[in-house]
Scaffold this motif. Structure first.
Motif, PDB file in Angstrom:
ATOM      1  N   ILE A 159       1.121  -1.365   0.280  1.00 50.35           N
ATOM      2  CA  ILE A 159      -0.031  -0.100   0.052  1.00 50.35           C
ATOM      3  C   ILE A 159       1.344   1.319   0.210  1.00 50.35           C
ATOM      4  O   ILE A 159       1.053   1.266   1.109  1.00 50.35           O
ATOM      5  N   ASP A 160       0.815   1.859  -1.110  1.00 45.60           N
ATOM      6  CA  ASP A 160       1.471   3.393  -1.711  1.00 45.60           C
ATOM      7  C   ASP A 160       0.590   4.177  -1.131  1.00 45.60           C
ATOM      8  O   ASP A 160      -0.162   4.162  -1.699  1.00 45.60           O
ATOM      9  N   GLY A 161       1.246   5.441   0.324  1.00 39.91           N
ATOM     10  CA  GLY A 161       0.119   6.267   0.543  1.00 39.91           C
ATOM     11  C   GLY A 161      -0.810   5.341   1.631  1.00 39.91           C
ATOM     12  O   GLY A 161      -1.665   5.578   1.627  1.00 39.91           O
ATOM     13  N   THR A 162      -0.239   4.728   2.569  1.00 39.16           N
ATOM     14  CA  THR A 162      -0.887   4.050   3.363  1.00 39.16           C
ATOM     15  C   THR A 162      -1.361   5.575   4.415  1.00 39.16           C
ATOM     16  O   THR A 162      -2.436   4.947   5.319  1.00 39.16           O
ATOM     17  N   GLY A 204       8.837  13.851   4.023  1.00 36.53           N
ATOM     18  CA  GLY A 204       9.127  12.217   4.745  1.00 36.53           C
ATOM     19  C   GLY A 204       7.968  12.774   6.495  1.00 36.53           C
ATOM     20  O   GLY A 204       7.328  13.333   5.926  1.00 36.53           O
ATOM     21  N   TYR A 205       8.267  11.596   6.802  1.00 41.78           N
ATOM     22  CA  TYR A 205       7.580  10.948   8.268  1.00 41.78           C
ATOM     23  C   TYR A 205       8.770  11.768   9.498  1.00 41.78           C
ATOM     24  O   TYR A 205       8.097  12.072  10.735  1.00 41.78           O
ATOM     25  N   ASP A 206       9.862  12.383   9.138  1.00 43.89           N
ATOM     26  CA  ASP A 206      10.674  12.937   9.739  1.00 43.89           C
ATOM     27  C   ASP A 206      10.638  14.565  10.299  1.00 43.89           C
ATOM     28  O   ASP A 206      10.590  14.736   9.258  1.00 43.89           O
ATOM     29  N   ALA A 231       0.229   9.518  -2.495  1.00 39.17           N
ATOM     30  CA  ALA A 231       1.584   8.636  -2.827  1.00 39.17           C
ATOM     31  C   ALA A 231       2.490   8.545  -4.287  1.00 39.17           C
ATOM     32  O   ALA A 231       1.964   9.213  -4.882  1.00 39.17           O
ATOM     33  N   ALA A 232       3.824   7.870  -4.024  1.00 42.52           N
ATOM     34  CA  ALA A 232       4.724   8.384  -4.698  1.00 42.52           C
ATOM     35  C   ALA A 232       4.151   8.105  -6.176  1.00 42.52           C
ATOM     36  O   ALA A 232       4.338   8.478  -6.626  1.00 42.52           O
ATOM     37  N   ALA A 233       3.903   6.650  -6.623  1.00 44.03           N
ATOM     38  CA  ALA A 233       3.599   5.797  -6.939  1.00 44.03           C
ATOM     39  C   ALA A 233       3.298   6.500  -8.212  1.00 44.03           C
ATOM     40  O   ALA A 233       2.799   6.388  -8.898  1.00 44.03           O
ATOM     41  N   TYR A 265       8.667  15.342  -7.900  1.00 40.66           N
ATOM     42  CA  TYR A 265      10.471  15.192  -7.001  1.00 40.66           C
ATOM     43  C   TYR A 265       9.509  15.452  -5.767  1.00 40.66           C
ATOM     44  O   TYR A 265       8.843  15.664  -4.921  1.00 40.66           O
ATOM     45  N   GLU A 266      10.986  14.103  -5.082  1.00 41.48           N
ATOM     46  CA  GLU A 266      10.734  14.094  -3.103  1.00 41.48           C
ATOM     47  C   GLU A 266      11.927  13.203  -3.091  1.00 41.48           C
ATOM     48  O   GLU A 266      12.511  12.709  -3.974  1.00 41.48           O
ATOM     49  N   ARG A 267      12.457  14.241  -1.711  1.00 38.37           N
ATOM     50  CA  ARG A 267      13.805  13.489  -1.343  1.00 38.37           C
ATOM     51  C   ARG A 267      12.925  12.402  -0.126  1.00 38.37           C
ATOM     52  O   ARG A 267      11.887  12.598   0.154  1.00 38.37           O
TER      53      ARG A 267
END
Ligand code: LIP
Length: 267
Positions: free
Chosen positions: A91-94, A163-165, A191-193, A208-210
């Motif tokens: 699940i991408d985009g949890t 990110g989550y941090d 959701a990156a995908a 774009y995403e890091r």
């Protein structure tokens, strides 16, 4: 066991649809989805659907191809001997899934000798399914898709994510402060995908995403590239954890230069 990307895609798509039915039905059965655990931070959640879907995907793929390798978001990796490795985000985009936002996907990619040659991204909520094999173009529900014709960053609709941090997010927000006035607008869909597939379909001009993981990037990156997107990192690097970018060619160089100037691939 020989590996034909077209055959791998057939197996991947069938499996993604079955896993998608499972996670969608589980979500629709409850008003509130429970958090089963957390990973890197308290906001980096996992649900029992994530683990159930990954178990189903492993079972189906290994039933057909027992000697393959596997890298999944939830249950680690299996070393194979066939030269084929599956890269899977059940699940991408949890977080979207947890909140009932219909923007999440099952992402399955097949690598042959370390190179992604087939990929599927399936959104169980919308039913949309993107597919690609290397050299075969990108497809959405059987219709070929191509990137947009946008030719100026100032007119580009750009997707991104965070990110989550909290420390990483502060840095990403600082970069975003400079990106926002340079583009048409920003979208953060979660959701990156699906963001990568949005670039492939012309619903975004760039993304774009890091901090993406291989399972976020593998299938959607192939689909975007097969739709004509420039897919990569910064300073000549490939797309990866430091920075992943997918953009229609008309804005790729401008966006790359801006992100490099901002140090978007660094904390
Ligand atoms: C998510 C990515 C998204 C990113 C989120 C998270 P997950 O993956 O698809 O682009 O912004 O922080 O990493 O955790 O839902 O598989």
């Amino acid at each position: 066991m020989t590996a034909d990307p077209a055959d791998l895609l057939v197996l991947a798509e069938k499996t993604a649809r079955e896993a998608g039915d499972l996670v969608r039905d589980k979500r629709e059965a409850v008003e509130r989805m429970a958090v089963a655990g957390t990973k890197s931070t308290p906001t980096d959640v996992v649900t029992e659907s994530d683990t159930a879907a990954e178990a189903l995907i492993r079972s189906r793929l290994f039933a057909t191809r027992p000697d393959d390798g596997f890298l999944g978001e939830e249950d680690g990796s299996v070393i194979g001997s066939s030269g084929v490795d599956w890269v899977v985000d059940p699940i991408d985009g949890t977080v979207n899934y947890l909140y009932g936002i219909p923007q999440y996907a099952v992402s399955i990619a097949a690598q042959i000798d370390g190179v992604v040659r087939a990929g599927v991204v399936h959104n169980p909520a919308s039913g949309e399914t993107w597919t690609a094999v290397a050299g075969g173009g990108a497809w959405l529900d059987g219709r070929q898709v191509r990137v947009s014709a946008c030719a100026s960053l100032s007119l580009a609709l750009v997707g991104t994510g965070f990110g989550y941090d909290a420390v990483r997010r502060a840095r990403q927000a600082a970069v975003l402060l400079e990106v926002v006035p340079a583009v048409r607008d920003i979208r953060r869909a979660g959701a990156a995908a699906l963001d990568l597939c949005a670039v492939a379909t012309g619903r975004l001009d760039a993304y774009y995403e890091r901090g993406l993981n291989p399972w976020d990037l593998a299938a959607g990156g192939l689909i975007a590239a097969e739709a004509g997107a420039v897919v990569g990192g910064l300073r000549g690097a490939p797309a990866g954890n430091d920075l992943a970018m997918a953009a229609t060619p008309g804005v790729a160089a401008e966006l790359t230069a801006l992100l490099e100037r901002l140090g978007a691939d660094r904390d």
